[in-house]
Scaffold this motif. Structure first.
Motif, PDB file in Angstrom:
ATOM      1  N   GLY A   3      30.065   4.941   1.675  1.00 56.85           N
ATOM      2  CA  GLY A   3      30.385   5.473   0.450  1.00 56.85           C
ATOM      3  C   GLY A   3      29.683   6.635   0.122  1.00 56.85           C
ATOM      4  O   GLY A   3      29.903   7.195  -0.982  1.00 56.85           O
ATOM      5  N   ARG A   4      28.543   7.004   0.832  1.00 57.74           N
ATOM      6  CA  ARG A   4      27.643   7.976   0.540  1.00 57.74           C
ATOM      7  C   ARG A   4      28.509   9.512   0.524  1.00 57.74           C
ATOM      8  O   ARG A   4      29.124   9.631   1.530  1.00 57.74           O
ATOM      9  CB  ARG A   4      26.379   8.089   1.578  1.00 57.74           C
ATOM     10  N   ARG A   5      28.307  10.163  -0.366  1.00 55.59           N
ATOM     11  CA  ARG A   5      28.994  11.386  -0.649  1.00 55.59           C
ATOM     12  C   ARG A   5      28.527  12.438   0.034  1.00 55.59           C
ATOM     13  O   ARG A   5      27.304  12.963  -0.356  1.00 55.59           O
ATOM     14  CB  ARG A   5      29.262  11.636  -2.083  1.00 55.59           C
ATOM     15  N   THR A   6      29.079  13.136   0.978  1.00 53.82           N
ATOM     16  CA  THR A   6      28.847  14.405   1.438  1.00 53.82           C
ATOM     17  C   THR A   6      29.613  15.198   1.617  1.00 53.82           C
ATOM     18  O   THR A   6      30.763  14.907   1.045  1.00 53.82           O
ATOM     19  CB  THR A   6      28.228  14.000   3.120  1.00 53.82           C
ATOM     20  N   ALA A   7      29.541  16.519   1.770  1.00 48.12           N
ATOM     21  CA  ALA A   7      30.404  17.669   1.918  1.00 48.12           C
ATOM     22  C   ALA A   7      30.060  18.736   2.813  1.00 48.12           C
ATOM     23  O   ALA A   7      29.009  18.632   3.509  1.00 48.12           O
ATOM     24  CB  ALA A   7      30.506  18.078   0.355  1.00 48.12           C
ATOM     25  N   LEU A   8      31.043  19.512   3.295  1.00 46.17           N
ATOM     26  CA  LEU A   8      30.971  20.499   4.315  1.00 46.17           C
ATOM     27  C   LEU A   8      31.043  21.637   3.506  1.00 46.17           C
ATOM     28  O   LEU A   8      31.973  22.204   2.692  1.00 46.17           O
ATOM     29  CB  LEU A   8      32.090  20.651   5.186  1.00 46.17           C
ATOM     30  N   VAL A   9      29.843  22.712   3.773  1.00 52.31           N
ATOM     31  CA  VAL A   9      30.080  23.947   3.113  1.00 52.31           C
ATOM     32  C   VAL A   9      30.966  24.978   3.817  1.00 52.31           C
ATOM     33  O   VAL A   9      31.075  25.048   4.950  1.00 52.31           O
ATOM     34  CB  VAL A   9      28.517  24.488   2.939  1.00 52.31           C
ATOM     35  N   THR A  10      31.942  25.499   2.949  1.00 46.50           N
ATOM     36  CA  THR A  10      32.907  26.568   3.289  1.00 46.50           C
ATOM     37  C   THR A  10      33.483  26.116   4.729  1.00 46.50           C
ATOM     38  O   THR A  10      33.152  27.030   5.666  1.00 46.50           O
ATOM     39  CB  THR A  10      32.518  27.836   3.269  1.00 46.50           C
ATOM     40  N   PRO A  11      33.988  25.055   5.063  1.00 44.96           N
ATOM     41  CA  PRO A  11      34.419  24.858   6.460  1.00 44.96           C
ATOM     42  C   PRO A  11      35.503  25.493   7.074  1.00 44.96           C
ATOM     43  O   PRO A  11      35.524  25.773   8.117  1.00 44.96           O
ATOM     44  CB  PRO A  11      34.953  23.273   6.216  1.00 44.96           C
ATOM     45  N   ASN A  12      36.325  26.379   6.229  1.00 43.52           N
ATOM     46  CA  ASN A  12      37.342  26.992   6.921  1.00 43.52           C
ATOM     47  C   ASN A  12      37.034  28.553   6.626  1.00 43.52           C
ATOM     48  O   ASN A  12      37.834  29.484   7.103  1.00 43.52           O
ATOM     49  CB  ASN A  12      38.735  26.949   6.218  1.00 43.52           C
ATOM     50  N   LYS A  13      35.675  28.918   6.751  1.00 44.80           N
ATOM     51  CA  LYS A  13      35.310  30.432   6.749  1.00 44.80           C
ATOM     52  C   LYS A  13      33.897  30.310   7.659  1.00 44.80           C
ATOM     53  O   LYS A  13      32.972  30.882   7.167  1.00 44.80           O
ATOM     54  CB  LYS A  13      34.851  30.645   5.046  1.00 44.80           C
ATOM     55  N   THR A  14      34.427  30.450   8.938  1.00 43.90           N
ATOM     56  CA  THR A  14      33.268  30.434  10.083  1.00 43.90           C
ATOM     57  C   THR A  14      32.309  31.890   9.690  1.00 43.90           C
ATOM     58  O   THR A  14      33.031  32.840   9.703  1.00 43.90           O
ATOM     59  CB  THR A  14      33.956  30.366  11.279  1.00 43.90           C
ATOM     60  N   GLY A  15      31.300  31.756   9.899  1.00 42.23           N
ATOM     61  CA  GLY A  15      30.526  32.970   9.826  1.00 42.23           C
ATOM     62  C   GLY A  15      30.059  33.122   8.182  1.00 42.23           C
ATOM     63  O   GLY A  15      29.368  34.334   8.288  1.00 42.23           O
ATOM     64  N   GLU A  16      30.721  32.595   7.438  1.00 46.51           N
ATOM     65  CA  GLU A  16      30.348  32.996   6.261  1.00 46.51           C
ATOM     66  C   GLU A  16      29.242  32.097   5.526  1.00 46.51           C
ATOM     67  O   GLU A  16      29.214  31.029   5.718  1.00 46.51           O
ATOM     68  CB  GLU A  16      31.757  32.948   5.232  1.00 46.51           C
ATOM     69  N   ASN A  17      28.283  32.877   4.776  1.00 41.45           N
ATOM     70  CA  ASN A  17      26.968  32.272   4.287  1.00 41.45           C
ATOM     71  C   ASN A  17      27.338  31.978   2.902  1.00 41.45           C
ATOM     72  O   ASN A  17      27.916  32.612   2.285  1.00 41.45           O
ATOM     73  CB  ASN A  17      25.733  33.014   4.441  1.00 41.45           C
ATOM     74  N   SER A  18      26.643  30.878   2.456  1.00 39.52           N
ATOM     75  CA  SER A  18      26.786  30.424   0.826  1.00 39.52           C
ATOM     76  C   SER A  18      25.677  30.278   0.313  1.00 39.52           C
ATOM     77  O   SER A  18      24.728  29.599   0.824  1.00 39.52           O
ATOM     78  CB  SER A  18      27.740  29.177   0.790  1.00 39.52           C
ATOM     79  N   SER A  19      25.524  30.761  -1.102  1.00 36.38           N
ATOM     80  CA  SER A  19      24.257  30.797  -1.672  1.00 36.38           C
ATOM     81  C   SER A  19      24.061  29.627  -2.466  1.00 36.38           C
ATOM     82  O   SER A  19      24.994  28.991  -3.057  1.00 36.38           O
ATOM     83  CB  SER A  19      24.105  32.185  -2.658  1.00 36.38           C
ATOM     84  N   ILE A  20      23.016  28.925  -2.333  1.00 34.21           N
ATOM     85  CA  ILE A  20      22.566  27.880  -3.289  1.00 34.21           C
ATOM     86  C   ILE A  20      21.450  28.533  -4.128  1.00 34.21           C
ATOM     87  O   ILE A  20      20.295  28.979  -3.834  1.00 34.21           O
ATOM     88  CB  ILE A  20      21.713  26.701  -2.165  1.00 34.21           C
ATOM     89  N   TYR A  21      21.496  27.870  -5.436  1.00 34.48           N
ATOM     90  CA  TYR A  21      20.860  28.470  -6.328  1.00 34.48           C
ATOM     91  C   TYR A  21      20.014  27.292  -7.050  1.00 34.48           C
ATOM     92  O   TYR A  21      20.285  26.006  -7.076  1.00 34.48           O
ATOM     93  CB  TYR A  21      21.773  28.994  -7.620  1.00 34.48           C
ATOM     94  N   VAL A  22      18.731  27.743  -7.704  1.00 32.13           N
ATOM     95  CA  VAL A  22      18.027  26.716  -8.217  1.00 32.13           C
ATOM     96  C   VAL A  22      18.330  25.986  -9.719  1.00 32.13           C
ATOM     97  O   VAL A  22      18.067  24.981  -9.993  1.00 32.13           O
ATOM     98  CB  VAL A  22      16.529  27.430  -8.555  1.00 32.13           C
TER      99      VAL A  22
END
Length: 178
Positions: free
Chosen positions: A105-124
């Motif tokens: 039941g632990r919730r996880t996720a994939l970051v932008t799974p359908n956008k290979t090569g794309e980076n995503s910003s994580i903010y404070v």
């Protein structure tokens, strides 16, 4: 009495018309269906518990294995339940059955799974104007700590911060998680 409303056959067209009338009625609240085994909502997200999970064509060990997942923590969407089996769908749309004991039941996720090569910003903080906490590549698995419907607090090996919820597969649009 072939014209009688009670003796007319139920056709697909009539069923669709009845469903449309139900959805259009403002005083009928349609709840999400619940799983017959767990009584939890369907569909719902979960994650793989181990590094080796067989995805089967049907709900028994007699059914052939379609795929073997080798990535603990991978998010999957549970779409059906049958006894000790759960039908799941992955981020690529592949569906099959897995033993319930191999799911968490632990919730996880994939970051932008359908956008290979794309980076995503994580903010404070939950704002694009906040300082950058990290940059993650596509398909990185993250732990979901909470979501407010627009932003999620996530973490993983060596990072913690906020990402826009729409950039995650494993969380429904506008879903709130505490």
């Amino acid at each position: 009495m072939s014209g009688d409303r009670l003796t007319r056959p139920i056709t697909r067209r009539r069923v669709l018309a009845m469903l449309a009338a139900l959805y259009a009625s403002p005083d009928i609240a349609l709840a999400d269906p619940l799983g017959p085994v767990t009584k939890l909502p369907l569909p719902r997200y979960a994650s793989l518990k181990t590094d080796r999970v067989n995805l089967r064509e049907g709900p028994s060990k007699d059914h052939p294995t379609k795929w073997v997942y080798e990535r603990a923590g991978l998010p999957v969407e549970i779409t059906a339940e049958f006894e000790i089996w759960r039908r799941v769908r992955d981020s690529e749309g592949v569906e099959g059955w897995v033993l319930h004991s191999l799911l968490s039941g632990r919730r996880t996720a994939l970051v932008t799974p359908n956008k290979t090569g794309e980076n995503s910003s994580i903010y404070v903080r939950a704002s694009e104007s906040a300082d950058l906490a990290a940059t993650l590549q596509s398909r990185v698995i993250v732990n979901i700590r909470n979501c407010d419907g627009a932003w999620c607090l996530i973490d993983g090996d060596g990072f913690k911060g906020y990402i826009q919820q729409v950039k995650l597969w494993g969380v429904y649009p506008n879903e709130k998680i505490d």
